[in-house]
Design a protein around this motif. Structure first.
Motif, PDB file in Angstrom:
ATOM      1  N   ARG A 187      34.284   2.820  49.059  1.00  0.00           N
ATOM      2  CA  ARG A 187      34.704   1.546  48.601  1.00  0.00           C
ATOM      3  C   ARG A 187      34.546   1.786  46.840  1.00  0.00           C
ATOM      4  N   TYR A 188      35.279   0.843  46.216  1.00  0.00           N
ATOM      5  CA  TYR A 188      35.244   0.990  44.791  1.00  0.00           C
ATOM      6  C   TYR A 188      34.297  -0.514  44.439  1.00  0.00           C
ATOM      7  N   ARG A 189      33.635  -0.160  43.481  1.00  0.00           N
ATOM      8  CA  ARG A 189      32.757  -1.087  42.933  1.00  0.00           C
ATOM      9  C   ARG A 189      33.100  -1.460  41.324  1.00  0.00           C
ATOM     10  N   LEU A 190      33.205  -2.455  41.120  1.00  0.00           N
ATOM     11  CA  LEU A 190      32.916  -3.114  39.724  1.00  0.00           C
ATOM     12  C   LEU A 190      31.699  -3.452  39.323  1.00  0.00           C
ATOM     13  N   SER A 191      31.076  -2.519  38.538  1.00  0.00           N
ATOM     14  CA  SER A 191      29.579  -2.662  38.287  1.00  0.00           C
ATOM     15  C   SER A 191      29.262  -3.269  37.075  1.00  0.00           C
ATOM     16  N   LEU A 192      28.461  -4.280  37.074  1.00  0.00           N
ATOM     17  CA  LEU A 192      28.361  -5.250  35.920  1.00  0.00           C
ATOM     18  C   LEU A 192      26.747  -5.223  35.664  1.00  0.00           C
ATOM     19  N   PRO A 193      26.304  -5.833  34.309  1.00  0.00           N
ATOM     20  CA  PRO A 193      25.039  -5.642  34.128  1.00  0.00           C
ATOM     21  C   PRO A 193      24.406  -7.012  34.879  1.00  0.00           C
ATOM     22  N   GLY A 194      22.926  -6.666  35.071  1.00  0.00           N
ATOM     23  CA  GLY A 194      22.063  -7.645  35.763  1.00  0.00           C
ATOM     24  C   GLY A 194      20.991  -8.274  34.985  1.00  0.00           C
ATOM     25  N   PHE A 233      24.022   1.222  30.338  1.00  0.00           N
ATOM     26  CA  PHE A 233      23.699   0.471  29.303  1.00  0.00           C
ATOM     27  C   PHE A 233      24.287   0.059  28.479  1.00  0.00           C
ATOM     28  N   TYR A 234      25.585   0.951  28.294  1.00  0.00           N
ATOM     29  CA  TYR A 234      26.499   0.380  27.334  1.00  0.00           C
ATOM     30  C   TYR A 234      27.703  -0.267  27.540  1.00  0.00           C
ATOM     31  N   GLY A 235      28.080  -0.586  29.204  1.00  0.00           N
ATOM     32  CA  GLY A 235      29.365  -1.251  29.369  1.00  0.00           C
ATOM     33  C   GLY A 235      29.498  -1.083  30.849  1.00  0.00           C
ATOM     34  N   PRO A 236      30.290  -2.069  31.539  1.00  0.00           N
ATOM     35  CA  PRO A 236      30.732  -2.155  32.864  1.00  0.00           C
ATOM     36  C   PRO A 236      31.324  -0.765  33.289  1.00  0.00           C
ATOM     37  N   LYS A 237      31.447  -0.523  34.545  1.00  0.00           N
ATOM     38  CA  LYS A 237      32.298   0.647  35.091  1.00  0.00           C
ATOM     39  C   LYS A 237      32.743   0.454  36.382  1.00  0.00           C
ATOM     40  N   ILE A 238      33.793   1.111  36.781  1.00  0.00           N
ATOM     41  CA  ILE A 238      34.159   1.216  37.803  1.00  0.00           C
ATOM     42  C   ILE A 238      33.699   2.196  38.703  1.00  0.00           C
ATOM     43  N   ASP A 239      33.046   2.018  39.787  1.00  0.00           N
ATOM     44  CA  ASP A 239      32.456   3.299  40.419  1.00  0.00           C
ATOM     45  C   ASP A 239      33.100   3.417  41.863  1.00  0.00           C
ATOM     46  N   VAL A 240      33.310   4.938  41.982  1.00  0.00           N
ATOM     47  CA  VAL A 240      34.190   5.257  43.328  1.00  0.00           C
ATOM     48  C   VAL A 240      32.955   5.772  44.194  1.00  0.00           C
ATOM     49  N   GLN A 241      32.830   4.917  45.490  1.00  0.00           N
ATOM     50  CA  GLN A 241      31.666   5.198  46.344  1.00  0.00           C
ATOM     51  C   GLN A 241      32.100   6.052  47.448  1.00  0.00           C
ATOM     52  N   ILE A 242      31.153   6.927  47.771  1.00  0.00           N
ATOM     53  CA  ILE A 242      31.268   7.858  49.058  1.00  0.00           C
ATOM     54  C   ILE A 242      30.236   7.739  49.990  1.00  0.00           C
ATOM     55  N   THR A 243      30.528   7.914  51.158  1.00  0.00           N
ATOM     56  CA  THR A 243      29.314   7.779  52.115  1.00  0.00           C
ATOM     57  C   THR A 243      29.173   8.899  52.812  1.00  0.00           C
ATOM     58  N   ASP A 244      27.709   9.458  53.152  1.00  0.00           N
ATOM     59  CA  ASP A 244      27.782  10.817  53.733  1.00  0.00           C
ATOM     60  C   ASP A 244      27.781  10.378  55.363  1.00  0.00           C
ATOM     61  N   ARG A 245      27.422  11.452  56.037  1.00  0.00           N
ATOM     62  CA  ARG A 245      27.458  11.298  57.583  1.00  0.00           C
ATOM     63  C   ARG A 245      26.418  10.555  57.952  1.00  0.00           C
TER      64      ARG A 245
END
Ligand SMILES: [Zn+2]
Length: 417
Positions: A187-194, A233-245
């Protein structure tokens, strides 16, 4: 084989040791694996693939040191916002030096070392470089949680107007690399601050960067989820997620838009109007850490790497000592053609035992009395097929073609994967 056995069977730590790819030694330390020759071939081939893809996409490569002065990380903000993940500083005379926690500060300094005109932008600086993370010893293991990381990293310095296009191009590069490598994004994740004080810069900059990343994702038609508390800590990011077996998710690739570090480092370019402007920094990684990428590939392929990544591409097996010379000649010919070929002679056991030992090589060439007399090799593919006897020159040519094509197809006549 049930699911549990299959997971265990594909565990990259187990396969890494069994196949002689990498290992650890308590004296080198936990989380500091070393690479054995066959693992080094996979890693080198992967690194060279990434460099070539980056060159084709307009990146230029640099090298920078894995250490920096404490003041560098104070300036970048790592010292205040990231110190729990960093190694403690080393005293060096009157100075303190730190194993770097990321490559960004070095690349900001490289950008700053020359003046830049708007005509040079976007300027794309890439490096496969070392970085360090003081992971607690309890979580270390294999290649997925390590303290010394080889990162495929790059920073694009561009104008505000170029930012979305550059971030989108980075996502495209990630997509095409995944296709070549047989990696599937889960999945693709838009990672924001918490909540909490780990983040720098004012809310205005965060809103702007987040809006741009949304524009990139929406424009690419990619489905994504937003996650709070996962930003840098310096900005939001798009994370490309992978899943293992085993179903564990991890971030492999990232794209980030950063207004903060260009401010901190006082970066600028001279615009068409002759005035100084602030560039935007797009941080991006195509395959993330080389360690994690190789661990994932080992598990995905169960050690049976595609032809272009396989440590041994061709195993040559003379039936008896009488065919050692033509077998050795085939190995020399394959190596001269740029392939990785090995001789498995009768001193290594019966033909059946040698065939089993070489089972992960995509190609085996068996040379008996009849083949030797005619300059042929009886070909066996890793999946059990036997296309028959081929002239050795023809065999070398075909394997070379498969390796250059980089797909997962073993033989020319196979349907494209
Ligand atoms: Zn960066």
């Amino acid at each position: 084989m049930n699911d549990h056995d299959r997971d265990r069977h594909h565990d990259h730590r187990r396969l890494g040791r069994e196949l002689g790819l990498f290992d650890t030694d308590p004296l080198m330390g936990a989380g500091l694996p070393y690479w054995l020759p066959d693992g080094a071939i996979v890693r080198h081939t992967l690194e060279e693939y990434v460099r070539q893809a980056e060159r084709a996409a307009g990146y230029r490569h640099v090298y920078s040191p894995v250490l920096g002065k404490r003041e560098l990380y104070e300036l970048s903000g790592h010292w205040d916002h990231y110190s729990e993940d960093m190694f403690p500083p080393m005293e060096l005379g009157a100075e303190q030096v730190v194993l770097r926690p990321s490559l960004c500060p070095h690349h900001a300094l490289i950008y700053r070392s020359r003046s830049h005109s708007y005509r040079e932008l976007p300027l794309r600086i890439a490096e496969l470089g070392g970085m360090y993370r003081s992971e607690p010893s309890g979580v270390l293991g294999g290649l997925t949680r390590v303290r010394a990381i080889q990162l495929n990293d790059a920073h694009v310095f561009c104008t505000l107007e170029q930012t979305v296009e550059e971030a989108r191009a980075a996502l495209d590069l990630i997509g095409s690399a995944y296709a070549d490598l047989g990696i599937r994004a889960s999945r693709y994740r838009l990672s924001l601050p918490g909540e909490g004080g780990r983040y720098v810069a004012g809310p205005g900059l965060w809103r702007r960067a987040t809006a741009l990343l949304r524009e990139v994702l929406d424009g690419s038609g990619i489905a994504y989820e937003e996650a709070e508390g996962e930003a840098a800590f310096y900005g939001p990011k798009i994370d490309v997620q992978i899943t293992d077996r085993a179903g564990r998710e991890a971030t492999l690739s990232t794209v980030q838009i950063d207004f903060h570090q260009p401010e901190r480092f006082g970066l600028h370019y001279v615009g068409a109007d002759g005035a100084r402007h602030r560039p935007v920094m797009v941080h991006r990684s195509v395959i993330g850490s080389v360690e994690r990428a190789v661990a994932h590939l080992v598990e995905e392929h169960g050690g049976a790497f595609p032809v272009w990544l396989a440590p041994v591409q061709l195993a040559v097996l003379p039936v008896s000592g009488a065919q050692e010379e033509p077998a050795a000649e085939l190995v020399r010919r394959a190596v001269a053609a740029g392939l990785r070929a090995e001789l498995a002679g009768p001193e290594q056991g019966s033909l059946g035992a040698r065939v089993r030992a070489a089972r992960l090589a995509p190609y085996q060439a068996v040379i008996g009395e009849r083949e030797a007399a005619d300059g042929l090799a009886a070909v066996r593919l890793r999946d059990g097929r036997r296309p028959g006897a081929l002239p050795v020159g023809e065999l070398v040519r075909r394997i070379g073609e498969r390796a250059a094509a980089r797909g997962v197809r073993l033989w020319e006549s196979d349907a494209p994967a």
